[in-house]
Design an enzyme around this catalytic site. Sequence first.
Site, PDB file in Angstrom:
ATOM      1  N   SER A   1     -22.873 -45.038 -78.020  1.00  0.00           N
ATOM      2  CA  SER A   1     -24.083 -44.920 -77.210  1.00  0.00           C
ATOM      3  C   SER A   1     -25.307 -45.398 -77.981  1.00  0.00           C
ATOM      4  O   SER A   1     -25.361 -45.273 -79.219  1.00  0.00           O
ATOM      5  CB  SER A   1     -24.274 -43.445 -76.839  1.00  0.00           C
ATOM      6  OG  SER A   1     -25.560 -43.227 -76.304  1.00  0.00           O
TER       7      SER A   1
ATOM      8  N   TYR B   1     -25.626 -34.763 -79.220  1.00  0.00           N
ATOM      9  CA  TYR B   1     -24.835 -35.785 -78.514  1.00  0.00           C
ATOM     10  C   TYR B   1     -24.789 -37.082 -79.321  1.00  0.00           C
ATOM     11  O   TYR B   1     -23.718 -37.627 -79.611  1.00  0.00           O
ATOM     12  CB  TYR B   1     -25.420 -36.045 -77.117  1.00  0.00           C
ATOM     13  CG  TYR B   1     -24.843 -37.277 -76.484  1.00  0.00           C
ATOM     14  CD1 TYR B   1     -23.522 -37.292 -76.048  1.00  0.00           C
ATOM     15  CD2 TYR B   1     -25.592 -38.455 -76.377  1.00  0.00           C
ATOM     16  CE1 TYR B   1     -22.964 -38.446 -75.510  1.00  0.00           C
ATOM     17  CE2 TYR B   1     -25.055 -39.605 -75.846  1.00  0.00           C
ATOM     18  CZ  TYR B   1     -23.747 -39.595 -75.411  1.00  0.00           C
ATOM     19  OH  TYR B   1     -23.202 -40.742 -74.889  1.00  0.00           O
TER      20      TYR B   1
ATOM     21  N   LYS C   1     -21.624 -39.018 -81.377  1.00  0.00           N
ATOM     22  CA  LYS C   1     -21.228 -40.407 -81.137  1.00  0.00           C
ATOM     23  C   LYS C   1     -21.222 -41.197 -82.449  1.00  0.00           C
ATOM     24  O   LYS C   1     -20.354 -42.040 -82.675  1.00  0.00           O
ATOM     25  CB  LYS C   1     -22.174 -41.044 -80.119  1.00  0.00           C
ATOM     26  CG  LYS C   1     -21.927 -40.573 -78.699  1.00  0.00           C
ATOM     27  CD  LYS C   1     -20.648 -41.203 -78.163  1.00  0.00           C
ATOM     28  CE  LYS C   1     -20.014 -40.387 -77.065  1.00  0.00           C
ATOM     29  NZ  LYS C   1     -18.756 -40.982 -76.566  1.00  0.00           N
TER      30      LYS C   1
HETATM   31  C1  WQD Z   1     -34.655 -43.130 -68.547  1.00  0.00           C
HETATM   32  C2  WQD Z   1     -36.177 -43.220 -68.553  1.00  0.00           C
HETATM   33  C3  WQD Z   1     -37.269 -41.137 -69.049  1.00  0.00           C
HETATM   34  C4  WQD Z   1     -35.961 -39.030 -65.447  1.00  0.00           C
HETATM   35  C5  WQD Z   1     -30.017 -40.937 -71.666  1.00  0.00           C
HETATM   36  C6  WQD Z   1     -29.399 -40.512 -72.951  1.00  0.00           C
HETATM   37  C7  WQD Z   1     -28.580 -41.629 -73.505  1.00  0.00           C
HETATM   38  C8  WQD Z   1     -27.563 -42.091 -72.493  1.00  0.00           C
HETATM   39  C9  WQD Z   1     -28.248 -42.484 -71.224  1.00  0.00           C
HETATM   40  C10 WQD Z   1     -25.394 -41.026 -72.373  1.00  0.00           C
HETATM   41  C11 WQD Z   1     -36.827 -42.451 -69.704  1.00  0.00           C
HETATM   42  C12 WQD Z   1     -37.584 -41.582 -67.643  1.00  0.00           C
HETATM   43  C13 WQD Z   1     -36.163 -39.992 -66.416  1.00  0.00           C
HETATM   44  C14 WQD Z   1     -37.063 -38.630 -64.635  1.00  0.00           C
HETATM   45  C15 WQD Z   1     -38.469 -40.172 -65.849  1.00  0.00           C
HETATM   46  N1  WQD Z   1     -26.655 -41.024 -72.193  1.00  0.00           N
HETATM   47  N2  WQD Z   1     -37.402 -40.540 -66.615  1.00  0.00           N
HETATM   48  N3  WQD Z   1     -38.276 -39.220 -64.876  1.00  0.00           N
HETATM   49  O1  WQD Z   1     -33.035 -40.632 -71.775  1.00  0.00           O
HETATM   50  O2  WQD Z   1     -33.096 -43.176 -71.680  1.00  0.00           O
HETATM   51  O3  WQD Z   1     -30.948 -41.989 -71.940  1.00  0.00           O
HETATM   52  O4  WQD Z   1     -29.041 -41.401 -70.770  1.00  0.00           O
HETATM   53  O5  WQD Z   1     -24.731 -41.818 -72.957  1.00  0.00           O
HETATM   54  O6  WQD Z   1     -27.961 -41.205 -74.654  1.00  0.00           O
HETATM   55  O7  WQD Z   1     -30.420 -40.156 -73.869  1.00  0.00           O
HETATM   56  O8  WQD Z   1     -32.048 -41.897 -69.786  1.00  0.00           O
HETATM   57  O9  WQD Z   1     -32.144 -41.799 -67.334  1.00  0.00           O
HETATM   58  O10 WQD Z   1     -32.821 -39.747 -68.660  1.00  0.00           O
HETATM   59  O11 WQD Z   1     -34.314 -41.740 -68.684  1.00  0.00           O
HETATM   60  O12 WQD Z   1     -39.612 -40.662 -66.016  1.00  0.00           O
HETATM   61  O13 WQD Z   1     -36.968 -37.787 -63.761  1.00  0.00           O
HETATM   62  O14 WQD Z   1     -36.650 -42.597 -67.349  1.00  0.00           O
HETATM   63  O15 WQD Z   1     -38.420 -40.608 -69.655  1.00  0.00           O
HETATM   64  O16 WQD Z   1     -37.934 -43.190 -70.121  1.00  0.00           O
HETATM   65  P1  WQD Z   1     -32.402 -41.887 -71.360  1.00  0.00           P
HETATM   66  P2  WQD Z   1     -32.773 -41.226 -68.544  1.00  0.00           P
END
Ligand code: WQD
Length: 320
Positions: free
Chosen positions: A117, A141, A145
Site C-alpha cells: 500500500s 496498518y 504492510k
Molecule cells: C482520500 C482523500 C481525505 C473522506 C486510505 C488509506 C490508504 C489506502 C486507501 C488501504 C483524502 C479526503 C475523505 C471524506 C474527505 N487504504 N476525504 N472527506 O486516506 O488517501 O487513503 O485509503 O489500502 O492506506 O490511508 O483515502 O478515501 O479516506 O481519502 O475530504 O469524507 O479524501 O482527506 O484527502 P486515503 P480516503
Amino acid sequence: MTWLLTGGAGFIGCHVLRSLRSSGRNVVVFDDLSTGLSDRVPDDVPLVEGSVLDQALLEDTMRKYDVTGVIHLAAKKAVAESVAKPLWYYRENVGGMESVLAAMVSCNVGAIVYSSSAAVYGEPTISPVREDIPLDPISPYGETKLVGEWLTRDVAASNGISWTALRYFNVAGAGDPTLGDPSVANLIPIALRSVREGKNCHVYGSDYDTPDGTCLRDYIHVADLAEAHTAAATLLETEQIGLPINIGTGSGSSVIEVLQSIGRALDGEVAYEVVSRRPGDPPALVAAADQASRVLGWSAQYDLDDMTASAAAAAGLQKI
Ligand code: WQD
C-alpha cells in the site's frame, strides 16, 4: 502455472480473479469470507474457505492444486481500525504473511505478488513518490504492510522466491456494476452515500498547499489495478525479481476534483462543506508510475471520470 489468490472473494480480489482468468490462468481462491462474498467467485473456480493464519490448510491447498505462485491480498485494511486494534492488525497482516510464506517454503512455491500500500510512505514531503524514498508509515496498518514487504524480501532471498510488492494508491471504481466496493470507507463511496442521503459531503481541509487547497491523491481504477497483478504474475513466471512497485496513474486529483467528477457522472453537483483537516492526511500522495511501466509493461488505462461513473453505477445511482 496455477495461482493461489488469497482474498479472492473481496472487492479487489474478485477483479484480480477475473483478470487472471481472462489471461487463461488457473486460479484457486483462498478466503475466510469475513468481508469477501462467495458469489463473486465463479462456480468453476475452486474456493477454499479458511484463514491465512491456518498454515496447514494453506499447505494442503497448495499441494492439492499444484500451486506454483501466490497472489496474497487477504488482509485487514482500515487505517482507523488499525489504530484502535493494532494487535489484531499485526496478527492478521504480519502473522498472515508469515504463514503464507512458510507454506510456500514448505511446498516449494517460487513466486509471490504481495498486496502492499501507499500507506508505507506515511506523510512524504515529496510528490510524486518513487519506490526508493525513505519509508515512514504513520499507522499500524501501514506498518504491517511494510513489515510484510520486509518479510517477503527476506524469505524470498533465502529461498530463491521471485517476488513483487504492489503498492496500491487510492483504489476506486468497479469493473462491472455487480462488483462495486461494498464498504463505504473511502472518499468516492462516502461522497456517493452523501448524495443518496441528500447530505453534504465533508471535505477535510481546504487550506493545504495544493492548487485548490484540498488534498491530492492518485486514484487508480480497480480494473487497472487488477491488470497490474496479471502483468506481475506474467513476469514472475519467467523472471527472478524482487522489488516493490507503485501502482497508480502518476497524476493527482484533489478532493474537489473528485466531487466534480462525481457531479459529471450524476449530471448535477455534489453538495459539500469544508470541515477541519483530518489528522494524518498528507497534502499530496501521488505515485511515480514509471517503474510499473518499465518493469511490468503496465500503465493505467482509465481516468477519474471512469472511476466515479463506474462506482456510481455499482452503487445504483444515476442522477443527483
Ligand atoms: C482520500 C482523500 C481525505 C473522506 C486510505 C488509506 C490508504 C489506502 C486507501 C488501504 C483524502 C479526503 C475523505 C471524506 C474527505 N487504504 N476525504 N472527506 O486516506 O488517501 O487513503 O485509503 O489500502 O492506506 O490511508 O483515502 O478515501 O479516506 O481519502 O475530504 O469524507 O479524501 O482527506 O484527502 P486515503 P480516503
